[in-house]
Design a protein around this motif. Structure first.
Motif: not given
Length: 395
Positions: A8-19
């Motif tokens: 299990l890993r982080e594939f991509c930060p959730l920029y679309y949500l956090l921004n």
């Protein structure tokens, strides 16, 4: 030698949500920082509570963000819980003990066309710490940090909510789950089963824990009748109980040896600022959820997140010493971790299916009786308005 990576890993930060979630909101002449305080997830939605009392609800299929506010005094949201049944529902608990249920608008024919909000007030005496739904959305259970558990009977068609005080424990409620007319409750001192039909309380094990703590419990996933239900319960010292529906402990699994070998770490994207934080020398389990595969258990507390294979006695992955962990949710093959002031990590064994491309479109927000507008970037100031109507525009 470096620890092996987890599956299990982080594939991509959730920029679309956090921004899309503002860093500040305007309260009169004051600019107030927005901290993220609670998270829940489903295949359709991500629900994020905030310190300003605003609920941010991201529709994953449509890459669309709505915000919902509780009228009256602004206070931190301390718990959120999603449910998809005939309608999409989200329950919210606050720092003062208020509970609200939003029945969401649906574009599908025959589904709800008007935003509705039902309120549970007056029964909680402290901060709401846990929420649990029945599968059909007619029952909502809420627990608080004073030990109170409230049962709310909901009639969504009539817009009626009837809350009653169900239990009053001597310590804070830390986790709840409802299945087959049985409510599983974990407090700082013990875990117990409450049968709603018989109004009967059964404690897991014969004695309360010797040391208090945020040790949770969860039902094992199974399509079964009530008498076949089984429970996993976290115990101090990296121990795991498995009990039956009567609270009788059937076995104790000693998990400490799993941590003696190299610990597979969840791979995360690099983040700015200092990394690493305090971790107690004595590792512990925390709140529990069954996750992804038979026998896999997700455990988390403010210091760490673990995924364990309880059948094969293997540690699947770990997140340790990475900062304050505020809230954790899992659905299907995904784990969402809210940590620090406003960081959300998605762990999975595959990339997000519909991860939006921000160069192609912008995330838009709908507010009551207004056309959607483009959200400001992180760091800007947005004026937050409470919902004052039972209608919300959804594109």
């Amino acid at each position: 030698m470096a620890a092996p990576p987890s599956v299990l890993r982080e594939f991509c930060p959730l920029y679309y949500l956090l921004n899309a979630i503002p860093a500040k909101v305007q309260r009169g002449f004051r600019s107030v920082l927005v901290y993220l305080t609670a998270v829940d997830s489903s295949g359709d939605f991500l629900a994020v509570g905030s310190s300003t009392g605003m609920l941010y609800l991201y529709c994953r299929r449509r890459a669309h963000l709505n915000k919902y506010s509780l009228e009256g005094k602004s206070e931190a949201i301390t718990a959120v819980k999603l449910l998809s049944c005939f309608d999409d529902l989200v329950a919210v608990g606050t720092a003062s003990g208020r509970v609200a249920v939003f029945q969401l608008v649906s574009p599908l024919p025959g589904r709800n066309k008007q935003l509705r909000r039902l309120d549970v007030v007056g029964l909680h005496k402290g901060s709401v710490t846990s929420l649990a739904w029945s599968s059909n959305g007619t029952k909502l259970f809420s627990g608080d940090d004073k030990g109170r558990v409230v049962f709310s009977s909901l009639d969504l068609d009539q817009g009626v909510c009837k809350p009653v005080l169900l239990l009053e424990e001597s310590s804070a409620v830390v986790q709840m789950e409802y299945r087959h007319q049985v409510l599983l409750i974990s407090t700082l001192h013990r875990s117990l089963l409450y049968c709603t039909q018989k109004q009967e309380v059964l404690q897991l094990g014969t004695k309360p824990r010797k040391s208090s703590g945020r040790f949770g419990a969860c039902f094992l996933p199974a399509l079964c009748k009530q008498s076949d239900l089984q429970v996993f319960a976290a115990r101090p010292g990296l121990r795991l109980w498995r009990s039956d529906i009567r609270g009788q402990v059937e076995d104790t699994r000693l998990l400490r040896p799993l941590f003696n070998a190299q610990i597979p770490e969840f791979e995360l994207f690099p983040r700015p600022g200092p990394i690493g934080a305090y971790r107690p020398a004595d590792r512990q389990l925390g709140l529990l959820s069954c996750f992804l595969r038979d026998g896999w258990i997700l455990s988390w507390n403010e210091y760490s997140v673990y995924v364990l294979d309880s059948l094969n006695q293997v540690l699947i992955g770990a997140l340790e010493s990475s900062g304050d962990i505020v809230s954790v949710s899992c659905c299907d093959n995904e784990i969402f971790i809210l940590k620090g002031d406003r960081d959300i990590i998605r762990l999975s064994n595959s990339p997000e299916g519909l991860a939006p491309n921000l160069s192609e479109f912008s995330v838009r927000l709908s507010s009551p009786l207004a056309t959607p507008t483009v959200l400001p970037p992180t760091g800007s100031v947005e004026t937050a308005q409470p919902i004052r109507t039972m209608a919300i525009i959804v594109e």
